[in-house]
Design a protein around this motif. Structure first.
Motif, PDB file in Angstrom:
ATOM      1  N   ALA A   1      57.211  83.506 -19.600  1.00  0.00           N
ATOM      2  CA  ALA A   1      58.005  83.371 -18.381  1.00  0.00           C
ATOM      3  C   ALA A   1      57.100  83.207 -17.163  1.00  0.00           C
ATOM      4  O   ALA A   1      57.425  82.463 -16.223  1.00  0.00           O
ATOM      5  N   ASN A   2      55.959  83.885 -17.186  1.00  0.00           N
ATOM      6  CA  ASN A   2      54.996  83.771 -16.094  1.00  0.00           C
ATOM      7  C   ASN A   2      54.421  82.354 -16.028  1.00  0.00           C
ATOM      8  O   ASN A   2      54.293  81.760 -14.942  1.00  0.00           O
ATOM      9  N   ILE A   3      54.090  81.787 -17.186  1.00  0.00           N
ATOM     10  CA  ILE A   3      53.544  80.427 -17.233  1.00  0.00           C
ATOM     11  C   ILE A   3      54.578  79.411 -16.766  1.00  0.00           C
ATOM     12  O   ILE A   3      54.263  78.433 -16.063  1.00  0.00           O
ATOM     13  N   ASN A   4      55.836  79.640 -17.137  1.00  0.00           N
ATOM     14  CA  ASN A   4      56.906  78.692 -16.815  1.00  0.00           C
ATOM     15  C   ASN A   4      57.407  78.791 -15.375  1.00  0.00           C
ATOM     16  O   ASN A   4      58.179  77.930 -14.930  1.00  0.00           O
ATOM     17  N   LYS A   5      57.011  79.844 -14.650  1.00  0.00           N
ATOM     18  CA  LYS A   5      57.484  79.986 -13.264  1.00  0.00           C
ATOM     19  C   LYS A   5      56.653  79.081 -12.361  1.00  0.00           C
ATOM     20  O   LYS A   5      55.531  79.410 -11.975  1.00  0.00           O
ATOM     21  N   SER A   6      57.228  77.956 -12.022  1.00  0.00           N
ATOM     22  CA  SER A   6      56.499  76.925 -11.288  1.00  0.00           C
ATOM     23  C   SER A   6      56.180  77.308  -9.842  1.00  0.00           C
ATOM     24  O   SER A   6      55.277  76.735  -9.227  1.00  0.00           O
TER      25      SER A   6
ATOM     26  N   PRO B   1      48.405  79.931  -8.618  1.00  0.00           N
ATOM     27  CA  PRO B   1      47.482  80.293  -9.709  1.00  0.00           C
ATOM     28  C   PRO B   1      47.032  81.759  -9.620  1.00  0.00           C
ATOM     29  O   PRO B   1      46.930  82.446 -10.645  1.00  0.00           O
ATOM     30  N   ALA B   2      46.789  82.212  -8.394  1.00  0.00           N
ATOM     31  CA  ALA B   2      46.337  83.597  -8.209  1.00  0.00           C
ATOM     32  C   ALA B   2      47.428  84.576  -8.622  1.00  0.00           C
ATOM     33  O   ALA B   2      47.155  85.612  -9.264  1.00  0.00           O
ATOM     34  N   GLU B   3      48.674  84.269  -8.289  1.00  0.00           N
ATOM     35  CA  GLU B   3      49.788  85.135  -8.655  1.00  0.00           C
ATOM     36  C   GLU B   3      49.988  85.178 -10.169  1.00  0.00           C
ATOM     37  O   GLU B   3      50.241  86.233 -10.748  1.00  0.00           O
ATOM     38  N   SER B   4      49.874  83.998 -10.792  1.00  0.00           N
ATOM     39  CA  SER B   4      50.020  83.936 -12.255  1.00  0.00           C
ATOM     40  C   SER B   4      48.955  84.770 -12.952  1.00  0.00           C
ATOM     41  O   SER B   4      49.229  85.453 -13.944  1.00  0.00           O
ATOM     42  N   VAL B   5      47.719  84.725 -12.414  1.00  0.00           N
ATOM     43  CA  VAL B   5      46.624  85.510 -12.988  1.00  0.00           C
ATOM     44  C   VAL B   5      46.904  87.003 -12.829  1.00  0.00           C
ATOM     45  O   VAL B   5      46.691  87.792 -13.763  1.00  0.00           O
ATOM     46  N   GLN B   6      47.407  87.400 -11.658  1.00  0.00           N
ATOM     47  CA  GLN B   6      47.721  88.809 -11.428  1.00  0.00           C
ATOM     48  C   GLN B   6      48.795  89.315 -12.395  1.00  0.00           C
ATOM     49  O   GLN B   6      48.687  90.417 -12.939  1.00  0.00           O
ATOM     50  N   VAL B   7      49.817  88.489 -12.602  1.00  0.00           N
ATOM     51  CA  VAL B   7      50.892  88.885 -13.527  1.00  0.00           C
ATOM     52  C   VAL B   7      50.351  89.018 -14.938  1.00  0.00           C
ATOM     53  O   VAL B   7      50.632  90.001 -15.640  1.00  0.00           O
ATOM     54  N   GLN B   8      49.548  88.034 -15.359  1.00  0.00           N
ATOM     55  CA  GLN B   8      49.024  88.060 -16.725  1.00  0.00           C
ATOM     56  C   GLN B   8      48.099  89.250 -16.950  1.00  0.00           C
ATOM     57  O   GLN B   8      48.160  89.920 -17.993  1.00  0.00           O
ATOM     58  N   GLU B   9      47.280  89.548 -15.957  1.00  0.00           N
ATOM     59  CA  GLU B   9      46.389  90.707 -16.076  1.00  0.00           C
ATOM     60  C   GLU B   9      47.190  92.014 -16.143  1.00  0.00           C
ATOM     61  O   GLU B   9      46.861  92.920 -16.913  1.00  0.00           O
ATOM     62  N   GLY B  10      48.257  92.087 -15.345  1.00  0.00           N
ATOM     63  CA  GLY B  10      49.107  93.263 -15.358  1.00  0.00           C
ATOM     64  C   GLY B  10      49.793  93.448 -16.702  1.00  0.00           C
ATOM     65  O   GLY B  10      49.901  94.579 -17.212  1.00  0.00           O
ATOM     66  N   LEU B  11      50.243  92.334 -17.296  1.00  0.00           N
ATOM     67  CA  LEU B  11      50.903  92.390 -18.604  1.00  0.00           C
ATOM     68  C   LEU B  11      49.926  92.833 -19.698  1.00  0.00           C
ATOM     69  O   LEU B  11      50.277  93.629 -20.577  1.00  0.00           O
TER      70      LEU B  11
ATOM     71  N   ASP C   1      65.047  84.350  -9.276  1.00  0.00           N
ATOM     72  CA  ASP C   1      64.449  84.001  -7.981  1.00  0.00           C
ATOM     73  C   ASP C   1      63.732  85.182  -7.327  1.00  0.00           C
ATOM     74  O   ASP C   1      63.353  85.109  -6.155  1.00  0.00           O
ATOM     75  N   THR C   2      63.574  86.258  -8.077  1.00  0.00           N
ATOM     76  CA  THR C   2      62.900  87.438  -7.535  1.00  0.00           C
ATOM     77  C   THR C   2      61.461  87.113  -7.163  1.00  0.00           C
ATOM     78  O   THR C   2      60.777  86.357  -7.876  1.00  0.00           O
ATOM     79  N   SER C   3      61.000  87.678  -6.073  1.00  0.00           N
ATOM     80  CA  SER C   3      59.627  87.450  -5.631  1.00  0.00           C
ATOM     81  C   SER C   3      58.638  87.904  -6.693  1.00  0.00           C
ATOM     82  O   SER C   3      58.796  88.997  -7.268  1.00  0.00           O
ATOM     83  N   VAL C   4      57.647  87.102  -6.945  1.00  0.00           N
ATOM     84  CA  VAL C   4      56.652  87.456  -7.960  1.00  0.00           C
ATOM     85  C   VAL C   4      55.874  88.702  -7.562  1.00  0.00           C
ATOM     86  O   VAL C   4      55.382  89.448  -8.418  1.00  0.00           O
ATOM     87  N   ASN C   5      55.776  88.949  -6.250  1.00  0.00           N
ATOM     88  CA  ASN C   5      55.056  90.145  -5.783  1.00  0.00           C
ATOM     89  C   ASN C   5      55.736  91.428  -6.258  1.00  0.00           C
ATOM     90  O   ASN C   5      55.079  92.442  -6.494  1.00  0.00           O
ATOM     91  N   LYS C   6      57.075  91.388  -6.387  1.00  0.00           N
ATOM     92  CA  LYS C   6      57.807  92.550  -6.893  1.00  0.00           C
ATOM     93  C   LYS C   6      57.464  92.803  -8.359  1.00  0.00           C
ATOM     94  O   LYS C   6      57.348  93.950  -8.785  1.00  0.00           O
ATOM     95  N   ALA C   7      57.305  91.709  -9.107  1.00  0.00           N
ATOM     96  CA  ALA C   7      56.929  91.848 -10.518  1.00  0.00           C
ATOM     97  C   ALA C   7      55.516  92.416 -10.637  1.00  0.00           C
ATOM     98  O   ALA C   7      55.244  93.285 -11.481  1.00  0.00           O
ATOM     99  N   ILE C   8      54.615  91.943  -9.775  1.00  0.00           N
ATOM    100  CA  ILE C   8      53.229  92.436  -9.787  1.00  0.00           C
ATOM    101  C   ILE C   8      53.186  93.915  -9.430  1.00  0.00           C
ATOM    102  O   ILE C   8      52.486  94.722 -10.062  1.00  0.00           O
ATOM    103  N   SER C   9      53.966  94.296  -8.403  1.00  0.00           N
ATOM    104  CA  SER C   9      54.024  95.700  -7.980  1.00  0.00           C
ATOM    105  C   SER C   9      54.587  96.587  -9.095  1.00  0.00           C
ATOM    106  O   SER C   9      54.073  97.689  -9.346  1.00  0.00           O
ATOM    107  N   LEU C  10      55.621  96.101  -9.756  1.00  0.00           N
ATOM    108  CA  LEU C  10      56.226  96.857 -10.858  1.00  0.00           C
ATOM    109  C   LEU C  10      55.219  97.079 -11.979  1.00  0.00           C
ATOM    110  O   LEU C  10      55.130  98.178 -12.538  1.00  0.00           O
TER     111      LEU C  10
END
Length: 215
Positions: free
Chosen positions: A67-72, A76-86, A116-125
């Motif tokens: 889902a992170n990869i597919n979120k257009s 790139p920095a946000e995608s890396v943060q999400v993947q590292e968090g996962l 449509d939730t902000s990716v920053n909320k996912a990173i914070s979670l």
């Protein structure tokens, strides 16, 4: 009953993995066959939950990664943060309770990334969840350690009890009991005899008084 080899074959993992999962979740053997440790069906059920939950947690993390990869809209920095968090979430827990929590968070993150939730909320979670997952595991480990300490104490008391029972001189105790019983019986007889003697004397004294009055 199930040995380490039986359980490893059943779940398709190594004996080392089985040992680690049992140690992490406080699963103990219930019997022995020579040097082979044996586990009952309850241990089997707990172990099955542990392994299945760990696998489903990893699958949830992978799905969130997709889902992170597919979120257009992610940078790139946000995608890396999400993947590292996962990845940290996947590695941060090892107990059944911790893995269940991490799986729920991974599923939630996946839903957030698909909306449509902000990716920053996912990173914070994810950041908060990694720390909480470690706390859950730490509390579980402390509880397991306390249970083991109590089990060891109980085992020690049981061993001491068996030792005392094996070395207890029942013949000597029986002799002492018999002697004490005879003493108590002798005292009781003496007391009864004394009371009877008093009653006889009383009657004799009473009879003498009656004769005097008759005269």
């Amino acid at each position: 009953m199930h040995s380490f080899d039986d359980l490893a074959a059943k779940f398709g993992v190594s004996v080392k993995t089985i040992r680690r999962r049992m140690n992490e979740n406080g699963i103990k053997p219930v019997d022995k066959d020579g040097k082979t440790l044996l586990f009952d069906d309850h241990a089997l059920a707990v172990l099955q939950d542990v392994i299945q939950t760990k696998r489903s947690k990893h699958e949830a993390v992978v799905n969130a990664g997709v889902a992170n990869i597919n979120k257009s809209t992610n940078t790139p920095a946000e995608s890396v943060q999400v993947q590292e968090g996962l990845e940290q979430l996947d590695k941060s827990t090892h107990t059944l309770a911790g893995d269940e929590y991490a799986k729920a968070i991974a599923n939630q993150v996946a839903e957030m990334l698909k909306s449509d939730t902000s990716v920053n909320k996912a990173i914070s979670l994810l950041t908060v969840a990694v720390n909480r997952g470690r706390i859950i595991d730490q509390q579980h480990d402390e509880l397991v350690a306390e249970i083991r300490r109590l089990n060891d104490k109980v085992d020690s008391l049981y061993d001491r009890l068996l030792h005392n029972m094996r070395n207890f001189n029942y013949r000597k105790m029986a002799k002492i009991n018999a002697e004490e019983f005879m003493k108590m019986t002798s005292k009781h007889k003496g007391k009864v005899s004394g009371q009877a003697s008093k009653q006889v004397k009383k009657k004799e004294k009473g009879g003498g008084q009656d004769k005097g009055q008759g005269a």
